[in-house]
Design a protein around this motif. Structure first.
Motif, short mmCIF file in Angstrom:
data_model
loop_
_atom_site.label_atom_id
_atom_site.label_comp_id
_atom_site.label_asym_id
_atom_site.label_seq_id
_atom_site.Cartn_x
_atom_site.Cartn_y
_atom_site.Cartn_z
N VAL A 1 -8.64 8.40 2.14
CA VAL A 1 -9.69 8.41 1.12
C VAL A 1 -10.53 9.64 1.43
N PHE A 2 -10.44 10.63 0.56
CA PHE A 2 -11.04 11.94 0.85
C PHE A 2 -12.53 11.80 1.18
N GLY A 3 -12.93 12.43 2.27
CA GLY A 3 -14.33 12.41 2.68
C GLY A 3 -14.72 11.17 3.45
N ILE A 4 -13.85 10.18 3.52
CA ILE A 4 -14.20 8.93 4.22
C ILE A 4 -13.32 8.77 5.47
N GLY A 5 -12.02 8.77 5.29
CA GLY A 5 -11.16 8.60 6.46
C GLY A 5 -9.73 8.26 6.07
N GLU A 6 -8.89 8.28 7.09
CA GLU A 6 -7.47 8.02 6.89
C GLU A 6 -7.08 6.80 7.71
N LEU A 7 -6.21 5.95 7.18
CA LEU A 7 -5.87 4.73 7.91
C LEU A 7 -4.43 4.30 7.63
N PRO A 8 -3.83 3.61 8.63
CA PRO A 8 -2.46 3.12 8.42
C PRO A 8 -2.46 1.85 7.60
N ILE A 9 -1.61 1.78 6.59
CA ILE A 9 -1.46 0.56 5.78
C ILE A 9 0.03 0.35 5.50
N SER A 10 0.49 -0.86 5.71
CA SER A 10 1.90 -1.19 5.50
C SER A 10 2.25 -1.12 4.02
N ILE A 11 3.46 -0.68 3.75
CA ILE A 11 3.92 -0.65 2.37
C ILE A 11 4.47 -2.05 2.06
N CYS A 12 3.97 -2.65 0.97
CA CYS A 12 4.31 -4.07 0.77
C CYS A 12 4.99 -4.34 -0.56
N GLY A 13 5.44 -3.29 -1.25
CA GLY A 13 6.13 -3.49 -2.52
C GLY A 13 7.63 -3.65 -2.32
N ASP A 14 8.32 -3.67 -3.45
CA ASP A 14 9.77 -3.81 -3.44
C ASP A 14 10.40 -2.46 -3.08
N PRO A 15 11.16 -2.40 -1.98
CA PRO A 15 11.73 -1.10 -1.57
C PRO A 15 12.69 -0.51 -2.59
N GLU A 16 13.17 -1.34 -3.52
CA GLU A 16 14.11 -0.81 -4.51
C GLU A 16 13.43 -0.54 -5.86
N ASP A 17 12.11 -0.60 -5.88
CA ASP A 17 11.37 -0.21 -7.08
C ASP A 17 10.83 1.19 -6.82
N PRO A 18 11.46 2.20 -7.39
CA PRO A 18 11.18 3.57 -6.97
C PRO A 18 9.89 4.18 -7.53
N GLY A 19 9.26 3.53 -8.52
CA GLY A 19 8.17 4.20 -9.23
C GLY A 19 6.85 4.28 -8.48
N ARG A 20 6.56 3.27 -7.68
CA ARG A 20 5.22 3.18 -7.07
C ARG A 20 5.31 2.72 -5.64
N LEU A 21 4.27 3.05 -4.87
CA LEU A 21 4.13 2.45 -3.55
C LEU A 21 2.98 1.44 -3.65
N VAL A 22 3.18 0.28 -3.03
CA VAL A 22 2.22 -0.81 -3.17
C VAL A 22 1.66 -1.17 -1.78
N TYR A 23 0.35 -1.44 -1.74
CA TYR A 23 -0.32 -1.77 -0.47
C TYR A 23 -1.27 -2.93 -0.70
N THR A 24 -1.36 -3.83 0.25
CA THR A 24 -2.38 -4.88 0.20
C THR A 24 -3.36 -4.61 1.34
N VAL A 25 -4.62 -4.48 0.98
CA VAL A 25 -5.62 -4.00 1.94
C VAL A 25 -6.76 -5.01 2.06
N ARG A 26 -7.07 -5.39 3.30
CA ARG A 26 -8.24 -6.23 3.54
C ARG A 26 -9.41 -5.33 3.92
N SER A 27 -10.52 -5.53 3.24
CA SER A 27 -11.69 -4.71 3.50
C SER A 27 -12.39 -5.20 4.76
N VAL A 28 -12.27 -4.40 5.84
CA VAL A 28 -12.90 -4.79 7.11
C VAL A 28 -13.90 -3.74 7.61
N GLY A 29 -13.88 -2.55 7.04
CA GLY A 29 -14.75 -1.48 7.52
C GLY A 29 -14.83 -0.37 6.48
N LYS A 30 -15.28 0.80 6.98
CA LYS A 30 -15.61 1.89 6.05
C LYS A 30 -14.41 2.34 5.19
#
Ligand SMILES: Cc1cc2nc3c(=O)[nH]c(=O)nc-3n(C[C@H](O)[C@H](O)[C@H](O)COP(=O)(O)OP(=O)(O)OC[C@H]3O[C@@H](n4cnc5c(N)ncnc54)[C@H](O)[C@@H]3O)c2cc1C
Length: 291
Positions: free
Chosen positions: A64-93
């Motif tokens: 997130v530009f100007g805020i920070g970079e963080l690791p997040i697991s990819i949680c979508g369908d690996p055979e759906d090529p159009g998008r990458l999907v992430y589920t994120v729990r808000s725990v900090g900045k």
């Protein structure tokens, strides 16, 4: 470049072209609320470029530009090529900044990085998925893969525990998966409340309701470390060999490619040797609370 999932055949991660440290511009295509603090967002490339395929269990570095970079697991369908999907729990900045993005907002993405769930080795076997809380997110691509290739696997059992009914992720999907032949989904919560009619208790209490055939079962486990310790204990008690148990480990990380050392865990770097490890590699380290 192809956007099709490569054969789930090795722990060799497909790499982003160019410099792995430079984020590629992407755009938030969709964002949806899962629970009071957890959101699922899909991203697509900003410049019409192709997405790099990922393997189930891998993660991205989201910036997130100007805020920070963080690791997040990819949680979508690996055979759906159009998008990458992430589920994120808000725990900090940074996670807060990520879940408050609006559709169309730009973010940077690096990866995919890391090892994957051993879905090739699991072919012809029963697969037991054990997830705690947000730990279901990195396991979801493995479930998608197994359901798409149902004939390659025997029974699929998903045991999922969350704090409360309101903390359960992917509720509709969990219900739908339970109707697939040879697939069992059991859910438990720590605190049910008056309207909850399901199981109450930690995820290991669900083991009494399943039939485990240890010699032909592969277990995929992700959740808080304390939960994984107890799950491993339960699996070993039931005769599962430690090399049939695979864990997804989490440590704070910065570079994601093994330079900075932030995510070192014993002799391993979670970013490049993991995040998915066979329990045989984690056994000496998992019980050391200070690590
Ligand atoms: C390989 C990997 C995959 C991940 N996948 C997901 C995912 O799919 N969804 C998701 O919501 N989160 C995921 N995480 C965790 C996520 O990266 C952290 O929650 C995030 O970095 C926190 O950043 P922040 O700035 O919001 O919080 P900070 O302000 O940095 O921290 C907030 C609180 O969270 C703790 N914390 C921060 N990072 C971690 C961490 N890595 N492990 C444990 N505690 C931490 C801090 O100690 C603090 O208590 C993953 C982490 C790893 C290593």
């Amino acid at each position: 470049m192809s956007t099709i999932l490569p054969a789930v055949s090795s722990n060799v991660a497909p790499r982003m072209p160019g410099d792995v440290m430079i984020p590629v511009p992407a755009r938030v295509a969709q964002i949806a609320k899962e629970t009071h603090d957890t959101f699922t967002l899909s991203i697509e490339p900003a410049n019409g470029t192709d997405l790099v395929p990922f393997l189930p269990g891998q993660f991205s570095m989201l910036y997130v530009f100007g805020i920070g970079e963080l690791p997040i697991s990819i949680c979508g369908d690996p055979e759906d090529p159009g998008r990458l999907v992430y589920t994120v729990r808000s725990v900090g900045k940074a996670t807060h900044a990520l879940v408050t993005r609006k559709e169309g907002d730009g973010i940077g993405v690096r990866g995919p990085f890391g090892t994957n769930w051993p879905l090739t080795a699991a072919r012809g076997k029963d697969v037991l998925v054990v997830a705690g809380g947000i730990g279901l997110a990195p396991l979801r691509p493995a479930i998608y893969h197994i359901l798409r290739h149902r004939g390659d696997y025997r029974r699929l059992v998903v045991l999922y525990g969350a704090r409360s009914p309101g903390d359960l992720l992917y509720k509709k999907q969990l219900t739908a998966w339970g109707y697939v032949p040879d697939t069992q989904v059991l859910i438990t919560v720590d605190y049910g409340g008056l309207s909850w009619r399901g199981y109450v208790g930690v995820v290991t209490t669900l083991f009494r309701y399943i039939r485990l055939q240890p010699d032909r079962t592969v277990a995929l486990v992700c959740g808080p470390e304390i939960m994984m310790r107890y799950v491993v204990r339960e699996l070993e008690t039931r005769g599962l060999a430690s090399d049939s148990i695979h864990l997804s480990m989490e440590r704070n990380m910065k570079c994601a490619v093994g330079f900075c050392g932030h995510c070192q865990f014993g002799p391993h770097f979670i970013c490049k040797d993991g995040p998915i490890f066979p329990y045989t590699q984690m056994r000496p380290w998992l019980d050391k609370y200070e690590l």
